[in-house]
Motif scaffolding. Structure first.
Motif, PDB file in Angstrom:
ATOM      1  N   LYS A  11       0.805  -1.231   0.000  1.00  0.00           N
ATOM      2  CA  LYS A  11       0.000   0.000   0.000  1.00  0.00           C
ATOM      3  C   LYS A  11       0.837   1.280   0.000  1.00  0.00           C
ATOM      4  O   LYS A  11       0.575   2.182  -0.797  1.00  0.00           O
ATOM      5  CB  LYS A  11      -0.978  -0.015   1.167  1.00  0.00           C
ATOM      6  N   PRO A  12       1.880   1.424   0.867  1.00  0.00           N
ATOM      7  CA  PRO A  12       2.654   2.671   0.833  1.00  0.00           C
ATOM      8  C   PRO A  12       3.356   2.921  -0.506  1.00  0.00           C
ATOM      9  O   PRO A  12       3.494   4.068  -0.933  1.00  0.00           O
ATOM     10  CB  PRO A  12       3.678   2.502   1.953  1.00  0.00           C
ATOM     11  N   LEU A  13       3.783   1.860  -1.188  1.00  0.00           N
ATOM     12  CA  LEU A  13       4.418   2.025  -2.508  1.00  0.00           C
ATOM     13  C   LEU A  13       3.383   2.412  -3.554  1.00  0.00           C
ATOM     14  O   LEU A  13       3.644   3.273  -4.399  1.00  0.00           O
ATOM     15  CB  LEU A  13       5.110   0.732  -2.938  1.00  0.00           C
ATOM     16  N   PHE A  14       2.236   1.753  -3.521  1.00  0.00           N
ATOM     17  CA  PHE A  14       1.170   2.097  -4.456  1.00  0.00           C
ATOM     18  C   PHE A  14       0.825   3.576  -4.316  1.00  0.00           C
ATOM     19  O   PHE A  14       0.725   4.303  -5.306  1.00  0.00           O
ATOM     20  CB  PHE A  14      -0.068   1.223  -4.219  1.00  0.00           C
ATOM     21  N   GLN A  18       1.449   7.296  -7.084  1.00  0.00           N
ATOM     22  CA  GLN A  18       0.268   7.940  -7.645  1.00  0.00           C
ATOM     23  C   GLN A  18       0.589   9.316  -8.205  1.00  0.00           C
ATOM     24  O   GLN A  18      -0.276   9.985  -8.737  1.00  0.00           O
ATOM     25  CB  GLN A  18      -0.838   8.048  -6.581  1.00  0.00           C
ATOM     26  N   LYS A  19       1.845   9.722  -8.062  1.00  0.00           N
ATOM     27  CA  LYS A  19       2.260  11.017  -8.590  1.00  0.00           C
ATOM     28  C   LYS A  19       3.690  10.902  -9.119  1.00  0.00           C
ATOM     29  O   LYS A  19       4.399   9.935  -8.830  1.00  0.00           O
ATOM     30  CB  LYS A  19       2.166  12.093  -7.509  1.00  0.00           C
ATOM     31  N   GLU A  20       4.068  11.897  -9.892  1.00  0.00           N
ATOM     32  CA  GLU A  20       5.412  11.937 -10.456  1.00  0.00           C
ATOM     33  C   GLU A  20       6.440  11.845  -9.328  1.00  0.00           C
ATOM     34  O   GLU A  20       6.268  12.433  -8.261  1.00  0.00           O
ATOM     35  CB  GLU A  20       5.573  13.266 -11.201  1.00  0.00           C
ATOM     36  N   ARG A  21       7.505  11.053  -9.569  1.00  0.00           N
ATOM     37  CA  ARG A  21       8.573  10.960  -8.572  1.00  0.00           C
ATOM     38  C   ARG A  21       9.835  10.419  -9.215  1.00  0.00           C
ATOM     39  O   ARG A  21       9.789   9.810 -10.271  1.00  0.00           O
ATOM     40  CB  ARG A  21       8.150  10.120  -7.369  1.00  0.00           C
ATOM     41  N   PHE A  22      10.960  10.646  -8.573  1.00  0.00           N
ATOM     42  CA  PHE A  22      12.255  10.161  -9.059  1.00  0.00           C
ATOM     43  C   PHE A  22      12.353   8.656  -8.830  1.00  0.00           C
ATOM     44  O   PHE A  22      12.179   8.183  -7.711  1.00  0.00           O
ATOM     45  CB  PHE A  22      13.376  10.878  -8.304  1.00  0.00           C
ATOM     46  N   VAL A  23      12.628   7.911  -9.900  1.00  0.00           N
ATOM     47  CA  VAL A  23      12.927   6.481  -9.814  1.00  0.00           C
ATOM     48  C   VAL A  23      14.049   6.179 -10.804  1.00  0.00           C
ATOM     49  O   VAL A  23      14.313   6.970 -11.708  1.00  0.00           O
ATOM     50  CB  VAL A  23      11.698   5.575 -10.127  1.00  0.00           C
ATOM     51  N   ILE A  40      14.106   8.352 -14.340  1.00  0.00           N
ATOM     52  CA  ILE A  40      12.861   8.836 -14.934  1.00  0.00           C
ATOM     53  C   ILE A  40      11.959   9.387 -13.823  1.00  0.00           C
ATOM     54  O   ILE A  40      12.192   9.120 -12.643  1.00  0.00           O
ATOM     55  CB  ILE A  40      12.127   7.744 -15.750  1.00  0.00           C
ATOM     56  N   SER A  41      10.930  10.133 -14.222  1.00  0.00           N
ATOM     57  CA  SER A  41      10.039  10.689 -13.204  1.00  0.00           C
ATOM     58  C   SER A  41       8.557  10.510 -13.525  1.00  0.00           C
ATOM     59  O   SER A  41       7.729  10.597 -12.628  1.00  0.00           O
ATOM     60  CB  SER A  41      10.333  12.178 -12.993  1.00  0.00           C
ATOM     61  N   TRP A  42       8.206  10.284 -14.774  1.00  0.00           N
ATOM     62  CA  TRP A  42       6.797  10.112 -15.101  1.00  0.00           C
ATOM     63  C   TRP A  42       6.415   8.660 -14.879  1.00  0.00           C
ATOM     64  O   TRP A  42       6.503   7.817 -15.785  1.00  0.00           O
ATOM     65  CB  TRP A  42       6.501  10.526 -16.537  1.00  0.00           C
ATOM     66  N   VAL A  43       6.022   8.349 -13.655  1.00  0.00           N
ATOM     67  CA  VAL A  43       5.612   7.002 -13.278  1.00  0.00           C
ATOM     68  C   VAL A  43       4.241   7.077 -12.611  1.00  0.00           C
ATOM     69  O   VAL A  43       3.897   8.078 -11.985  1.00  0.00           O
ATOM     70  CB  VAL A  43       6.624   6.329 -12.322  1.00  0.00           C
ATOM     71  N   VAL A 144       1.061  14.773 -18.966  1.00  0.00           N
ATOM     72  CA  VAL A 144       1.587  13.402 -19.025  1.00  0.00           C
ATOM     73  C   VAL A 144       0.903  12.532 -17.975  1.00  0.00           C
ATOM     74  O   VAL A 144       0.456  11.416 -18.285  1.00  0.00           O
ATOM     75  CB  VAL A 144       3.127  13.393 -18.839  1.00  0.00           C
ATOM     76  N   MET A 145       0.818  13.009 -16.751  1.00  0.00           N
ATOM     77  CA  MET A 145       0.186  12.212 -15.693  1.00  0.00           C
ATOM     78  C   MET A 145      -1.281  11.949 -16.004  1.00  0.00           C
ATOM     79  O   MET A 145      -1.774  10.833 -15.819  1.00  0.00           O
ATOM     80  CB  MET A 145       0.357  12.885 -14.337  1.00  0.00           C
ATOM     81  N   ASP A 146      -1.997  12.952 -16.505  1.00  0.00           N
ATOM     82  CA  ASP A 146      -3.411  12.756 -16.876  1.00  0.00           C
ATOM     83  C   ASP A 146      -3.546  11.729 -17.987  1.00  0.00           C
ATOM     84  O   ASP A 146      -4.437  10.873 -17.940  1.00  0.00           O
ATOM     85  CB  ASP A 146      -4.049  14.089 -17.304  1.00  0.00           C
ATOM     86  N   ALA A 147      -2.664  11.789 -18.981  1.00  0.00           N
ATOM     87  CA  ALA A 147      -2.713  10.826 -20.089  1.00  0.00           C
ATOM     88  C   ALA A 147      -2.434   9.407 -19.594  1.00  0.00           C
ATOM     89  O   ALA A 147      -3.086   8.451 -20.029  1.00  0.00           O
ATOM     90  CB  ALA A 147      -1.703  11.219 -21.168  1.00  0.00           C
ATOM     91  N   MET A 148      -1.510   9.265 -18.662  1.00  0.00           N
ATOM     92  CA  MET A 148      -1.217   7.927 -18.122  1.00  0.00           C
ATOM     93  C   MET A 148      -2.400   7.393 -17.324  1.00  0.00           C
ATOM     94  O   MET A 148      -2.726   6.210 -17.409  1.00  0.00           O
ATOM     95  CB  MET A 148       0.038   7.955 -17.248  1.00  0.00           C
TER      96      MET A 148
END
Length: 151
Positions: A11-14, A18-23, A40-43, A144-148
């Protein structure tokens, strides 16, 4: 203590995804057969077993995944570091409603492993600033986030 291994996002990872972040994303390089790591950041976690991410459709990431679908996504969240492995594929070659030529990729999760070294925790998560026009960056990130999320 043995690190936790799960078949899907906890749950905490999910929630963190839910928003852009560094991975970081590790793929198998199509030319050398060796590892290739990209930031990347658009996840976006579409579900507990699926993560979407967007990259330039001319990216080496896309070329690598076309040759070998095995990937590992590294996420720092929940005071720890996680290795999320699975198979990735191109879901959409070009995201609509986004001005850049971005591909939408889908990671089907096989395993989520807590890989933080014993006896420690993350106290500050990675942060970054966009170095170009702030308003343009915010507008693009939202598109980008809305499209994903719609995909």
């Amino acid at each position: 203590m043995v690190n936790q291994v799960e078949p899907k996002l906890i749950k905490p990872l999910f929630e963190a995804l839910q928003k852009e972040r560094f991975v970081t994303l590790s793929t198998v390089d199509f030319e050398t057969g060796g590892p290739n790591v990209s930031a990347i950041s658009w996840v976006y976690a579409k579900s507990e077993d699926t993560i979407y991410f967007a990259v330039d459709n001319r990216s080496r990431i896309v070329q690598n995944i076309n040759q070998n679908s095995l990937v590992v996504m590294n996420v720092i969240a929940n005071e720890s570091t996680y290795s999320i492995s699975g198979k990735a594929s191109i879901k959409v070659e070009k995201l609509e409603e986004v001005p850049l030529k971005l591909a939408l990729l889908e990671l089907k999760i096989n395993e989520v492993r807590d890989v933080m070294f014993y006896g420690s925790k993350i106290t500050v998560e990675p942060q970054y600033d966009k170095t170009y026009d702030k308003a343009a960056a915010d507008r693009l990130d939202k598109q980008v986030m809305d499209a994903m999320k719609k995909a």
